[in-house]
Write a protein that holds these residues in place. Sequence first.
Motif, PDB file in Angstrom:
ATOM      1  N   ILE A  36       0.663  -1.165  -0.061  1.00  0.00           N
ATOM      2  CA  ILE A  36       0.075  -0.083   0.025  1.00  0.00           C
ATOM      3  C   ILE A  36       0.982   1.271   0.093  1.00  0.00           C
ATOM      4  N   THR A  37       2.054   1.216   0.663  1.00  0.00           N
ATOM      5  CA  THR A  37       2.812   2.288   0.816  1.00  0.00           C
ATOM      6  C   THR A  37       3.500   2.478  -0.323  1.00  0.00           C
ATOM      7  N   ASN A  38       3.983   1.469  -0.988  1.00  0.00           N
ATOM      8  CA  ASN A  38       4.813   1.575  -2.277  1.00  0.00           C
ATOM      9  C   ASN A  38       3.980   1.954  -3.434  1.00  0.00           C
ATOM     10  N   LEU A  39       2.704   1.933  -3.398  1.00  0.00           N
ATOM     11  CA  LEU A  39       1.915   2.316  -4.355  1.00  0.00           C
ATOM     12  C   LEU A  39       1.302   3.586  -4.138  1.00  0.00           C
ATOM     13  N   GLY A  40       1.536   4.220  -3.113  1.00  0.00           N
ATOM     14  CA  GLY A  40       1.157   5.597  -2.473  1.00  0.00           C
ATOM     15  C   GLY A  40      -0.154   5.340  -2.414  1.00  0.00           C
ATOM     16  N   LEU A  41      -0.932   4.599  -1.816  1.00  0.00           N
ATOM     17  CA  LEU A  41      -2.358   4.232  -1.524  1.00  0.00           C
ATOM     18  C   LEU A  41      -2.709   4.581  -0.126  1.00  0.00           C
ATOM     19  N   THR A  42      -1.844   4.912   0.727  1.00  0.00           N
ATOM     20  CA  THR A  42      -2.058   4.918   2.214  1.00  0.00           C
ATOM     21  C   THR A  42      -3.156   5.804   2.594  1.00  0.00           C
ATOM     22  N   ALA A  43      -3.575   6.872   1.672  1.00  0.00           N
ATOM     23  CA  ALA A  43      -4.725   7.855   2.039  1.00  0.00           C
ATOM     24  C   ALA A  43      -6.201   7.168   1.260  1.00  0.00           C
ATOM     25  N   ARG A  44      -6.069   6.221   0.649  1.00  0.00           N
ATOM     26  CA  ARG A  44      -7.105   5.586   0.014  1.00  0.00           C
ATOM     27  C   ARG A  44      -7.635   4.072   0.685  1.00  0.00           C
ATOM     28  N   VAL A  45      -6.581   3.489   1.271  1.00  0.00           N
ATOM     29  CA  VAL A  45      -6.984   2.392   1.848  1.00  0.00           C
ATOM     30  C   VAL A  45      -6.587   2.217   3.556  1.00  0.00           C
ATOM     31  N   LYS A  46      -7.740   1.901   4.072  1.00  0.00           N
ATOM     32  CA  LYS A  46      -7.894   1.787   5.561  1.00  0.00           C
ATOM     33  C   LYS A  46      -7.924   0.255   5.953  1.00  0.00           C
ATOM     34  N   LEU A  47      -6.840  -0.008   6.740  1.00  0.00           N
ATOM     35  CA  LEU A  47      -6.994  -1.354   7.558  1.00  0.00           C
ATOM     36  C   LEU A  47      -7.543  -1.177   8.841  1.00  0.00           C
ATOM     37  N   LEU A  48      -8.622  -2.063   9.184  1.00  0.00           N
ATOM     38  CA  LEU A  48      -9.347  -1.842  10.144  1.00  0.00           C
ATOM     39  C   LEU A  48      -9.017  -2.740  11.443  1.00  0.00           C
ATOM     40  N   GLY A  49      -8.357  -3.970  10.897  1.00  0.00           N
ATOM     41  CA  GLY A  49      -7.809  -5.249  11.898  1.00  0.00           C
ATOM     42  C   GLY A  49      -9.318  -6.202  11.865  1.00  0.00           C
ATOM     43  N   ALA A  50      -9.212  -7.004  12.609  1.00  0.00           N
ATOM     44  CA  ALA A  50     -10.232  -8.184  12.795  1.00  0.00           C
ATOM     45  C   ALA A  50     -11.531  -7.454  13.336  1.00  0.00           C
ATOM     46  N   GLN A  51     -12.562  -7.870  12.330  1.00  0.00           N
ATOM     47  CA  GLN A  51     -13.903  -7.065  12.695  1.00  0.00           C
ATOM     48  C   GLN A  51     -14.935  -7.756  12.171  1.00  0.00           C
ATOM     49  N   PRO A  52     -16.108  -7.684  12.944  1.00  0.00           N
ATOM     50  CA  PRO A  52     -17.097  -8.589  12.385  1.00  0.00           C
ATOM     51  C   PRO A  52     -17.607  -8.108  11.037  1.00  0.00           C
ATOM     52  N   ALA A  53     -18.267  -9.129  10.437  1.00  0.00           N
ATOM     53  CA  ALA A  53     -18.797  -8.815   8.966  1.00  0.00           C
ATOM     54  C   ALA A  53     -19.787  -7.763   8.680  1.00  0.00           C
ATOM     55  N   ARG A  54     -20.880  -8.209   9.418  1.00  0.00           N
ATOM     56  CA  ARG A  54     -21.946  -7.362   9.099  1.00  0.00           C
ATOM     57  C   ARG A  54     -21.843  -5.614   9.603  1.00  0.00           C
ATOM     58  N   PRO A  55     -21.327  -5.533  10.749  1.00  0.00           N
ATOM     59  CA  PRO A  55     -20.915  -4.101  10.993  1.00  0.00           C
ATOM     60  C   PRO A  55     -19.955  -3.353  10.038  1.00  0.00           C
ATOM     61  N   THR A  56     -19.088  -4.241   9.467  1.00  0.00           N
ATOM     62  CA  THR A  56     -18.053  -3.651   8.474  1.00  0.00           C
ATOM     63  C   THR A  56     -18.588  -3.416   7.098  1.00  0.00           C
ATOM     64  N   PHE A  57     -19.840  -3.959   6.772  1.00  0.00           N
ATOM     65  CA  PHE A  57     -20.387  -3.909   5.453  1.00  0.00           C
ATOM     66  C   PHE A  57     -20.792  -2.457   5.454  1.00  0.00           C
ATOM     67  N   ALA A  58     -21.118  -1.892   6.401  1.00  0.00           N
ATOM     68  CA  ALA A  58     -21.667  -0.442   6.599  1.00  0.00           C
ATOM     69  C   ALA A  58     -20.501   0.393   6.027  1.00  0.00           C
TER      70      ALA A  58
END
Length: 375
Positions: free
Chosen positions: A248-270
């Motif tokens: 992500i860093t090498n492609l210059g995408l840090t402002a476009r990709v957010k890593l949330l860590g492990a999360q339950p699926a349904r709340p994350t879909f929002a």
Amino acid sequence: MAEPKLRILQVMRAPVGGLFRHVADLTRALSEMGHEVGLVVDSLANDAQTESKLAALLPHASLGIHRFAMPRVLGHGDLTTPFAVRKLARTLKIDVLHGHGAKGGFYARLANFGGKAATLYTPHGGVLHFSRSSTSGRVFHALERALLSRTSAIIFESAYAQATYSSLIAKPTCPTHIIHNGLAPAEFEPVPPNAGAANFVFVGELRDLKGIHVLIDALAGVQRPDGSPATLVMAGDGPARQELESQITNLGLTARVKLLGAQPARPTFARGHIAVVPSLAESLPYVVLEAAAARLPVIATRVGGIPEIFGTTAASLVPASDSNALRTAMQAALDDPETADNQMKLRLAHIEEHFSLARMSGDIETLYHQAIAPA
């Protein structure tokens, strides 16, 4: 006359992933039907998350949760645990032993040597992921062939798994049935996107097999209709996280990709408007079912049983490991949201009809009764 209530022992190695989700759903459903259910799980890989999941399931497991050593590949537990499970099954007067995954199926069927219980087995992809050329693959495939004569029936969660088993291991000599995984009614409730939600959302383990690096490569060239860069949130953790962060860093995408860590699926879909499942290999992934049931358009790869989930919309699936094809599909979903929404509705109708928890558990219950019926 009503069918008798059964005493059922579900055998699996580790309570993680889609396999555990399936066993947990089945255990709750069978308990609600009036059956008595027990679980056998691994004692070697417990952590706080594992114990929390098992504790939540305990009220539905009237025959208890029992722990025995189940090494991930081959180990001493493979020599002792089948005998321990056999003793437990006889003590509990079990009617049905149901093994899940390669190890669960191995222990359940070995435990029933000399016993009278029906023995069913659901591979869940497990043994299908072992290569013929590896030592472990050769051992487990040989065991599979040897244990077919001790198997009352094999349940495959997809036609893909059934075909792969026959070509990779052997054509089963016991009855086989395709029973798709299913979702509970609450999981068909819509999950509307939050204010400020990203364009795309990924939920899954951060490992190469999930196609995460292909996804990041694809995202780099995707734009919103107004020309601004498309965004992505990713929920999950795993062994490839550090490598993913570097990409992500090498492609210059840090402002476009957010890593949330492990999360339950349904709340994350929002957190996103469109779900992306770029896997390189799968069996019948719950995340595709869950995202589609939550009313998200889904972009996915043509692997495993995913075409069975997509139904009449399977033509929209993209080849695995192809970042260009994935980029084209992602761009098309942003450029033509009406088509993406129409496909979502067709997919939803297909899943509502064929992938419900009531249908899954009812079909498995019927199979249990057939397996214990006198010949």
